[in-house]
Design an enzyme around this catalytic site. Structure first.
Site, PDB file in Angstrom:
ATOM      1  N   GLU A  31      69.591  -4.886  15.299  1.00  0.00           N
ATOM      2  CA  GLU A  31      70.462  -6.027  15.003  1.00  0.00           C
ATOM      3  C   GLU A  31      70.561  -6.912  16.239  1.00  0.00           C
ATOM      4  O   GLU A  31      70.633  -6.426  17.360  1.00  0.00           O
ATOM      5  CB  GLU A  31      71.843  -5.495  14.571  1.00  0.00           C
ATOM      6  CG  GLU A  31      73.000  -6.456  14.659  1.00  0.00           C
ATOM      7  CD  GLU A  31      72.885  -7.656  13.736  1.00  0.00           C
ATOM      8  OE1 GLU A  31      72.479  -7.505  12.570  1.00  0.00           O
ATOM      9  OE2 GLU A  31      73.209  -8.765  14.211  1.00  0.00           O
ATOM     10  N   CYS A  39      69.592 -11.883   0.379  1.00  0.00           N
ATOM     11  CA  CYS A  39      70.660 -12.751  -0.112  1.00  0.00           C
ATOM     12  C   CYS A  39      70.086 -14.104  -0.533  1.00  0.00           C
ATOM     13  O   CYS A  39      70.824 -15.016  -0.863  1.00  0.00           O
ATOM     14  CB  CYS A  39      71.739 -12.925   0.950  1.00  0.00           C
ATOM     15  SG  CYS A  39      71.100 -13.515   2.515  1.00  0.00           S
ATOM     16  N   CYS A  67      91.193 -21.019 -12.336  1.00  0.00           N
ATOM     17  CA  CYS A  67      91.859 -21.545 -11.153  1.00  0.00           C
ATOM     18  C   CYS A  67      92.127 -23.033 -11.350  1.00  0.00           C
ATOM     19  O   CYS A  67      91.237 -23.789 -11.720  1.00  0.00           O
ATOM     20  CB  CYS A  67      90.978 -21.332  -9.940  1.00  0.00           C
ATOM     21  SG  CYS A  67      91.575 -22.145  -8.468  1.00  0.00           S
ATOM     22  N   ASP A  81      67.258  -6.267   5.577  1.00  0.00           N
ATOM     23  CA  ASP A  81      68.341  -7.035   4.947  1.00  0.00           C
ATOM     24  C   ASP A  81      68.560  -8.298   5.774  1.00  0.00           C
ATOM     25  O   ASP A  81      69.576  -8.441   6.441  1.00  0.00           O
ATOM     26  CB  ASP A  81      69.617  -6.166   4.893  1.00  0.00           C
ATOM     27  CG  ASP A  81      70.778  -6.873   4.209  1.00  0.00           C
ATOM     28  OD1 ASP A  81      70.579  -7.963   3.612  1.00  0.00           O
ATOM     29  OD2 ASP A  81      71.902  -6.342   4.264  1.00  0.00           O
ATOM     30  N   TYR A 139      67.834  -5.657  10.685  1.00  0.00           N
ATOM     31  CA  TYR A 139      68.937  -6.593  10.411  1.00  0.00           C
ATOM     32  C   TYR A 139      70.157  -5.774   9.940  1.00  0.00           C
ATOM     33  O   TYR A 139      70.715  -6.015   8.884  1.00  0.00           O
ATOM     34  CB  TYR A 139      68.554  -7.616   9.343  1.00  0.00           C
ATOM     35  CG  TYR A 139      67.218  -8.290   9.565  1.00  0.00           C
ATOM     36  CD1 TYR A 139      67.132  -9.473  10.287  1.00  0.00           C
ATOM     37  CD2 TYR A 139      66.044  -7.741   9.058  1.00  0.00           C
ATOM     38  CE1 TYR A 139      65.909 -10.094  10.488  1.00  0.00           C
ATOM     39  CE2 TYR A 139      64.818  -8.358   9.258  1.00  0.00           C
ATOM     40  CZ  TYR A 139      64.760  -9.537   9.973  1.00  0.00           C
ATOM     41  OH  TYR A 139      63.549 -10.143  10.155  1.00  0.00           O
ATOM     42  N   CYS A 172      87.979 -27.582  -5.204  1.00  0.00           N
ATOM     43  CA  CYS A 172      87.760 -26.627  -4.121  1.00  0.00           C
ATOM     44  C   CYS A 172      86.267 -26.348  -3.970  1.00  0.00           C
ATOM     45  O   CYS A 172      85.523 -26.335  -4.926  1.00  0.00           O
ATOM     46  CB  CYS A 172      88.517 -25.346  -4.440  1.00  0.00           C
ATOM     47  SG  CYS A 172      88.091 -23.948  -3.416  1.00  0.00           S
ATOM     48  N   GLN A 221      80.990  -6.592   4.798  1.00  0.00           N
ATOM     49  CA  GLN A 221      80.743  -7.114   3.445  1.00  0.00           C
ATOM     50  C   GLN A 221      82.073  -7.471   2.782  1.00  0.00           C
ATOM     51  O   GLN A 221      83.034  -6.718   2.889  1.00  0.00           O
ATOM     52  CB  GLN A 221      80.014  -6.065   2.607  1.00  0.00           C
ATOM     53  CG  GLN A 221      78.593  -5.804   3.068  1.00  0.00           C
ATOM     54  CD  GLN A 221      77.620  -6.873   2.625  1.00  0.00           C
ATOM     55  OE1 GLN A 221      77.978  -7.801   1.903  1.00  0.00           O
ATOM     56  NE2 GLN A 221      76.388  -6.759   3.071  1.00  0.00           N
ATOM     57  N   CYS A 270      84.111 -22.002  -5.522  1.00  0.00           N
ATOM     58  CA  CYS A 270      83.420 -21.462  -6.696  1.00  0.00           C
ATOM     59  C   CYS A 270      82.544 -22.535  -7.337  1.00  0.00           C
ATOM     60  O   CYS A 270      82.977 -23.663  -7.503  1.00  0.00           O
ATOM     61  CB  CYS A 270      84.431 -21.002  -7.744  1.00  0.00           C
ATOM     62  SG  CYS A 270      85.443 -19.628  -7.216  1.00  0.00           S
TER      63      CYS A 270
HETATM   64  N1  SAH Z   1      72.708  -5.036   6.665  1.00  0.00           N
HETATM   65  C1  SAH Z   1      73.954  -5.550   7.158  1.00  0.00           C
HETATM   66  C2  SAH Z   1      73.942  -7.020   7.589  1.00  0.00           C
HETATM   67  C3  SAH Z   1      73.006  -7.935   6.885  1.00  0.00           C
HETATM   68  S1  SAH Z   1      73.288  -9.630   7.279  1.00  0.00           S
HETATM   69  C4  SAH Z   1      75.042  -5.327   6.131  1.00  0.00           C
HETATM   70  O1  SAH Z   1      74.760  -5.129   4.974  1.00  0.00           O
HETATM   71  O2  SAH Z   1      76.215  -5.329   6.500  1.00  0.00           O
HETATM   72  C5  SAH Z   1      71.885 -10.004   8.294  1.00  0.00           C
HETATM   73  C6  SAH Z   1      72.064  -9.550   9.733  1.00  0.00           C
HETATM   74  O3  SAH Z   1      70.880  -9.902  10.442  1.00  0.00           O
HETATM   75  C7  SAH Z   1      73.206 -10.208  10.484  1.00  0.00           C
HETATM   76  O4  SAH Z   1      74.019  -9.195  11.022  1.00  0.00           O
HETATM   77  C8  SAH Z   1      72.520 -11.010  11.611  1.00  0.00           C
HETATM   78  O5  SAH Z   1      73.246 -11.023  12.806  1.00  0.00           O
HETATM   79  C9  SAH Z   1      71.232 -10.256  11.779  1.00  0.00           C
HETATM   80  N2  SAH Z   1      70.072 -10.990  12.325  1.00  0.00           N
HETATM   81  C10 SAH Z   1      69.757 -12.296  12.196  1.00  0.00           C
HETATM   82  N3  SAH Z   1      68.567 -12.556  12.723  1.00  0.00           N
HETATM   83  C11 SAH Z   1      68.087 -11.383  13.230  1.00  0.00           C
HETATM   84  C12 SAH Z   1      66.883 -10.999  13.892  1.00  0.00           C
HETATM   85  N4  SAH Z   1      65.929 -11.895  14.157  1.00  0.00           N
HETATM   86  N5  SAH Z   1      66.721  -9.704  14.226  1.00  0.00           N
HETATM   87  C13 SAH Z   1      67.678  -8.789  13.946  1.00  0.00           C
HETATM   88  N6  SAH Z   1      68.843  -9.096  13.341  1.00  0.00           N
HETATM   89  C14 SAH Z   1      69.047 -10.375  12.980  1.00  0.00           C
END
Ligand code: SAH
Length: 463
Positions: A343, A419, A71, A392, A322, A77, A293, A80
């Protein structure tokens, strides 16, 4: 040394953020845009007691892992961090980052890098890399502004600032982005519609959000405006509909003085208000405000790994904490007796419920709330049970109360999707100190050319 002084250094390591690290006379330098093995000339930017930041002036001898960034605006930028490194070297870097964090922060003494393990060691599984680490993003958000000579421009923010680097063809995004942006720009110039100016809070067009369903080809455009009305919107809709796969066009209203890109209100201009996409056989409806995603090809691999680690036979009760819009929940529901998702964002749970219905899945149930509140409540009041718990969490990791409740519920397996391998390591330490054993670890590269990496871990309850 002082600001703007120059020095020569050999890059020995990379920071977690992908900055090159060099040691000169016992002092540590962080130098962006460099690769391990580079010999460089650098200029001092800022100095602290034991370390400092310098900028790359010239590569004197390139590392064997150095490649020419594809790029043209890679350095300016903010998108990346690793484009000047071969993709193979990027993957090794990410693997090592997970390994280092799990070992140093998590105390996982027995962990070994892939194919470096011996007796009694836990070898990481090879990182899941991309076949093609370009044009993989299904979503982009382009800010609009003006050039010095008054043209409407669009592109990306430079790292850490809000100066727009003109670039309509980000190599991580789809090829349609460029044509869509051209249409919007010409439309604005033709009808004298001003781009938004952050400083004066005037002007109309702030951002264009563009999404593409990779499985279905459906395109979505949402124009974020500082107002309630776009003059001649019908003309813009007609022009954007030149794409045969244009499926959703909307206005997103954001009249706030804020860095947050999207506002809460949508005005639909064309289509049903969402696009449809599928990941691994599961269908999802995605609205402009839905979290989804950004790398569908790798998402299948990430969730596939989580599913494999969950070891489901069809009789299990699974909690997906989550859960966002329920992407992992629906993946698991194909193989489990019952899945519960938790969530914090109510709109995400609305999406999750709609997507479950869309796929005719009746064995999933969703709760809105914090994982650390919903799980203990359901456990104490309703004596819910779990064979497997999947988490997650966002970058800060799991809440302590959430971890304690998991320990009390004592599931056979915990699958941790992360992540941020530093907070993952912290949480793994707690779980392995309290009755769980780390059995499998695998990285998954969702952000090729960028510094982040996802990790999936399997923890098993010791009997
Ligand atoms: N597993 C999902 C999203 C993961 S991202 C996927 O793969 O698409 C992490 C998520 O946790 C987000 O949607 C965020 O809103 C949520 N989150 C953040 N803090 C939280 C909490 N204390 N309890 C429940 N969810 C939460």
């Amino acid at each position: 040394m002082k600001k703007n002084d120059e020095f020569i250094a050999v890059i020995e390591d990379l920071s977690g953020e992908g900055e090159g690290i060099a040691r000169v006379d016992g002092y540590v330098w962080f130098i962006k845009d460099t690769v391990i093995g580079d010999r460089v000339r650098a200029g001092v930017m800022k100095m602290k007691k034991t370390y400092g930041f310098a900028r790359l002036i010239e590569v004197l001898e390139p590392s064997a892992d150095r490649v020419e960034p594809r790029c043209p605006v890679a350095r300016a930028c903010g998108g990346c961090q690793l484009q000047m490194m071969s993709y193979e070297a990027q993957l090794r870097f990410k693997e090592r980052k997970i390994y280092n964090n799990l070992k140093r922060i998590g105390g996982m003494e027995m962990l070994a890098l892939p194919s470096e393990g011996g007796a009694g060691m836990l070898e990481m599984e090879p990182i899941l890399g991309m076949e093609e680490p370009w044009r993989y993003r299904n979503k982009a958000q382009f800010p609009f502004g003006k050039s010095k000579d008054g043209r409407v421009i669009t592109g990306f923010y430079a790292g850490r600032t809000h100066a727009i680097i003109e670039n309509e063809d980000c190599l991580l995004g789809v090829t349609e982005n460029r044509e869509i942006l051209e249409i919007i720009k010409h439309f604005m110039e033709e009808f004298g519609i001003e781009p938004y100016d952050e400083n004066s809070h005037t002007g109309l067009v702030r951002h264009a959000l563009i999404r593409k369903g990779f499985a279905t080809g459906e395109l979505m455009v949402s124009l974020v405006i500082n107002g309630k009305h776009l003059p001649h919107a019908d003309v813009l809709v007609e022009r954007l509909c030149a794409f045969p796969n244009m499926a959703s066009i909307s206005l997103n209203i954001n009249t706030q003085k804020t860095n947050v890109i999207l506002g809460a209100e949508l005005i639909n201009l064309f289509g049903p208000g969402y696009i449809t996409d599928t990941i691994g056989g599961v269908k999802y409806q995605i609205s402009p405000l839905s979290f989804y995603q950004v790398n569908p090809a790798q998402t299948v691999k990430l969730y596939g790994t989580a599913l494999e680690y969950a070891g489901l036979s069809g009789n299990e009760t699974v909690w997906d904490l989550y859960c966002g819009i329920g992407t992992i929940s629906l993946f698991l529901a194909q193989k489990a007796k019952k899945v519960y998702g938790v969530e914090i964002v109510p709109q995400a749970i609305d999406d999750a419920k709609r997507n479950a219905a869309l796929n005719g899945m009746e064995n999933v149930e969703f709760f809105v709330g914090k994982a650390e509140e919903v799980l203990p409540r359901e456990y104490e009041k309703n004596h819910v049970y779990a064979d497997v718990i999947v988490v997650d969490p966002p970058r800060k990791g799991c809440d302590q109360v959430c971890l304690d409740t998991i320990l009390e519920m004592s599931p056979k397996r915990v699958v941790y999707v992360s992540c941020d391998s530093a907070t993952l390591a912290r949480d793994l330490k707690y779980l392995t100190d309290n009755g769980y054993e780390l059995k499998r670890v695998r990285g998954c590269d969702m952000f090729g050319q960028g510094g982040h990496v996802e990790t999936v871990c399997l923890l098993v309850k010791l009997s």
